[in-house]
Design an enzyme around this catalytic site. Structure first.
Site, PDB file in Angstrom:
ATOM      1  N   GLU A 297      43.956  38.600  43.624  1.00 20.47           N
ATOM      2  CA  GLU A 297      45.271  38.932  43.074  1.00 20.47           C
ATOM      3  C   GLU A 297      46.328  38.090  43.784  1.00 20.47           C
ATOM      4  O   GLU A 297      46.482  38.157  45.007  1.00 20.47           O
ATOM      5  CB  GLU A 297      45.563  40.424  43.279  1.00 20.47           C
ATOM      6  CG  GLU A 297      46.782  40.915  42.543  1.00 20.47           C
ATOM      7  CD  GLU A 297      46.613  40.950  41.029  1.00 20.47           C
ATOM      8  OE1 GLU A 297      47.644  41.045  40.337  1.00 20.47           O
ATOM      9  OE2 GLU A 297      45.461  40.889  40.515  1.00 20.47           O
ATOM     10  N   GLU A 327      54.162  33.207  39.155  1.00 22.23           N
ATOM     11  CA  GLU A 327      53.039  32.646  39.910  1.00 22.23           C
ATOM     12  C   GLU A 327      52.305  31.573  39.099  1.00 22.23           C
ATOM     13  O   GLU A 327      51.876  30.556  39.644  1.00 22.23           O
ATOM     14  CB  GLU A 327      52.087  33.774  40.316  1.00 22.23           C
ATOM     15  CG  GLU A 327      52.715  34.745  41.300  1.00 22.23           C
ATOM     16  CD  GLU A 327      52.454  36.214  41.018  1.00 22.23           C
ATOM     17  OE1 GLU A 327      53.276  37.048  41.441  1.00 22.23           O
ATOM     18  OE2 GLU A 327      51.453  36.528  40.356  1.00 22.23           O
ATOM     19  N   ASP A 480      49.778  45.120  39.944  1.00 24.02           N
ATOM     20  CA  ASP A 480      48.548  45.590  40.589  1.00 24.02           C
ATOM     21  C   ASP A 480      47.844  46.637  39.725  1.00 24.02           C
ATOM     22  O   ASP A 480      46.621  46.629  39.587  1.00 24.02           O
ATOM     23  CB  ASP A 480      48.869  46.165  41.973  1.00 24.02           C
ATOM     24  CG  ASP A 480      49.589  45.153  42.850  1.00 24.02           C
ATOM     25  OD1 ASP A 480      49.063  44.047  43.020  1.00 24.02           O
ATOM     26  OD2 ASP A 480      50.682  45.468  43.341  1.00 24.02           O
TER      27      ASP A 480
END
Length: 495
Positions: A297, A327, A480
Site C-alpha cells: 500500500e 501517488e 486503506d
C-alpha cells in the site's frame, strides 16, 4: 405584468410542492408528479431512492458483490501504526494564531508557517497530502494543542493498523499487526487484531489529521472537495523499525496474505538510510515463503528519488499495489512513465490517462514471461471512481472486489452500514475513453451495470464509479479501507 404574475404563481406553486414532498414523503409519487406536471414545469426531479441513478447503482453493486471461492484465513499486516488525532484544520491553524495567506507546497515542514502554506496549498485543490514535520519541539507543541482541542478525536492510524482493523471486522479472519503500538493504540485496536509483544512500546506515535469540508472557506480560500492534510514527527515508523519483527513473526503466524505499508514514512531519512533500508525491505520480502501474495500500500510522497527506487527495487517483489491519483501521477513522474509531463490533475482524473499509467506499470514492472516479477494487480482509487487492473490468469473475483472497494468508500465516509442514497452523489464521468495513448474505446456509464470491463494486451481493467458522500464524517483511512475490502473479495490463483 400578467406574464410576471404567471411566473410568480408557478414559482410559489413549485415551492409548495417541494414543501409537500418534504413534509409528506409518504404521499404517492404519482400524485406529486401529477401536481408538478400540471404546473407545466417539466418532469419532476427524481427523489434520491431506489429509482435514482445512485439507488440503481447501489442495488447493482449488492447483486455483484459475492465472496470468492477461496478465501483468506490469516492476514499479516505491517509495519506503520500510530494514533491519529483528527480535527478541523482551519480551527487548529486559527488556534495557532495563523492567518490565511498564499499556499505553497513544502516537501518537508520546518515551522508553523510552512504548515500553514502547505495546508492552504492542498485545501485549495481539495487534495490529500502527508508531510514530515522535522522540528521535534515545534511538532510536539502543536500536537499537544491539537490533542486537547475541543472536538479532537483519537483513532487507530497508520496504513498497516487501519488495514488490519478493517480486516479484523470479519470475524472469520485472523489478523496479525506488527508496528509501533503504544498504550493508546493498543486500547483502540479491535480484539481480533493480534500484536506480538515485540511490537509493543511505551509511547504512542501521534499523527495530526487536519480535515476540511467541501465548500469550507478560510479567508479567500474555498475547498472544492472534503479532504485532509496529515503531518507527523514520527521516527519509529520513519525508520520502519518493526520490519524485522514483522518478517520474523510470519513463520509462526503462517499467513496466506501479507500486506506491507509504510515505505513513504522514510522520506524524513537520509538518502543513505533510504538506500540501505530498501535493500533490507527487499531481503525481507524475499524471505516470505513463495506462494504467499504480498500487497504493498503506497501513500503520499514528495521524494522522487525514493519513489523511483521503490518502483525499480520493490515492485517486482510484491504481488499487488494499492494507490490513489496523487501517488499514481507522482509515480509516473518519478519513473518517467506515460503522461509524466502532466503537472497535476485538474478535477476528476481522466480515466484514459489513469488507465495508460496502470497499463505501463504492469507492462514495465509486472509479471511477464521475460521478467522475474510477481506484480500482477493494481487497485487504483480516486474520489469519483476506482479501477482494478490485473495481469490475466492470476486473479479471480475482481468484478466483485472493485465494486466492494467502491461501496465501502461511500459507507465509511458517511459512517453508515449501507449506502444511504440521500447522502451520496455520482461524480464519475458519464462517458470516458479507456486510453489516451492507444486505440481506446468510448464507454457510456450505466448505473444498472456499474462495473465496466476492458482488456489491453493481457491486462484486464475493471472500472466502477464511487457514490461520493456529500457530507463525509471522516475521510482518513478511506484508501486503506478500500484496499482491504478489495483484497478481502479477491482470489489469487495458486501457482
Amino acid at each position: 405584468m400578467a406574464l410576471w404574475r404567471g411566473s410568480a404563481y408557478a414559482g410559489f406553486l413549485a415551492l409548495a410542492v417541494g414543501c409537500i414532498f418534504l413534509l409528506e414523503p409518504q404521499l404517492p409519487g404519482s400524485a406529486l408528479r401529477s401536481l408538478w406536471s400540471s404546473l407545466q414545469l417539466g418532469p419532476a426531479p427524481a427523489p434520491p431512492g431506489p429509482g435514482s441513478p445512485e439507488g440503481r447503482l447501489a442495488a447493482a453493486w449488492d447483486a455483484l458483490i459475492v465472496r470468492p471461492a477461496r478465501r483468506w484465513r490469516r492476514v499479516a499486516v505491517g509495519v506503520n501504526a500510530c494514533v491519529d488525532v483528527v480535527l478541523s484544520g482551519v480551527k487548529l491553524l486559527q488556534a495557532l494564531g495563523l492567518n490565511p495567506g498564499n499556499g505553497k507546497d513544502h516537501a518537508e515542514l520546518r515551522s508553523r508557517n510552512d504548515l500553514e502554506e502547505a495546508f492552504i496549498h492542498f485545501m485549495g485543490k481539495g487534495a490529500a497530502a502527508e508531510r514530515f514535520f522535522s522540528d521535534k519541539e515545534t511538532f510536539h507543541n502543536i500536537a499537544q494543542i491539537a490533542s486537547e482541542f475541543p472536538g479532537a478525536q483519537h483513532y487507530v492510524g497508520g496504513n498497516a493498523a487501519l488495514i488490519g482493523q478493517k480486516f479484523a471486522a470479519n470475524s472469520d479472519l485472523k489478523v496479525l499487526l506488527c508496528g509501533p503500538v503504544g498504550p493508546k493504540l493498543h486500547e483502540l485496536l479491535d480484539d481480533n487484531v493480534f500484536v506480538p509483544p515485540e511490537s509493543l512500546q511505551e509511547v504512542d506515535e501521534f499523527h495530526l489529521i487536519l480535515e476540511y469540508q467541501a465548500g469550507e472557506e478560510w479567508g479567500q480560500l474555498k475547498a472544492p472537495h472534503a479532504n485532509r492534510f496529515i503531518f507527523s514527527h514520527d521516527l519509529s515508523n520513519g525508520a520502519m523499525n518493526m520490519l524485522e519483527v514483522f518478517v520474523s513473526s510470519l513463520e509462526e503466524f503462517q499467513p496466506d496474505l501479507v500486506v506491507l505499508s509504510g515505505l513513504h514514512m522514510m522520506e524524513g531519512q537520509s538518502k543513505e538510510f533510504q538506500r540501505k533500508r530498501l535493500l533490507e525491505v527487499m531481503t525481507s520480502i524475499s524471505d516470505i515463503p513463495t506462494g504467499i501474495p504480498v500487497h504493498l500500500e503506497l501513500a503520499s510522497m514528495t521524494n522522487r528519488e525514493l519513489m523511483s527506487s521503490i518502483v525499480h527495487q520493490v515492485f517486482s517483489g510484491v504481488t499487488s499495489l494499492g494507490l490513489n491519483e496523487q501517488e499514481l501521477l507522482f509515480l509516473s513522474q518519478s519513473a518517467s512513465g506515460p503522461h509524466s509531463s502532466l503537472s497535476s490533475w485538474t478535477g476528476v482524473p481522466d480515466v484514459g490517462v489513469v488507465s495508460d499509467i496502470l497499463f505501463w506499470i504492469l507492462k514495465e514492472h509486472g509479471k511477464s514471461e521475460s521478467r522475474a516479477s510477481d506484480l500482477t494487480r493494481i487497485h487504483f482509487h480516486t474520489l469519483a471512481y476506482h479501477i482494478l487492473a490485473t495481469v490475466d490468469g492470476h486473479w479471480a473475483n475482481q468484478l466483485a472486489a472493485v465494486a466492494a472497494g467502491a461501496r465501502v468508500a461511500g459507507t465509511q465516509a458517511c459512517a453508515t452500514e449501507t449506502i444511504d442514497t440521500r447522502r451520496v452523489s455520482l461524480k464519475a464521468p458519464r462517458e470516458f475513453m479507456t486510453s489516451r495513448s492507444a486505440a481506446g474505446s468510448r464507454v457510456m456509464l450505466n448505473p444498472n451495470e456499474p462495473v465496466v470491463e476492458w482488456h489491453r494486451e493481457g491486462v484486464s481493467f475493471h472500472f466502477t464509479p464511487v457514490l461520493v458522500c456529500k457530507d463525509p464524517v471522516r475521510t482518513v483511512g478511506l484508501g486503506d479501507a478500500i484496499s482491504a475490502e478489495g483484497l478481502f473479495y479477491s482470489e489469487v490463483h495458486p501457482h
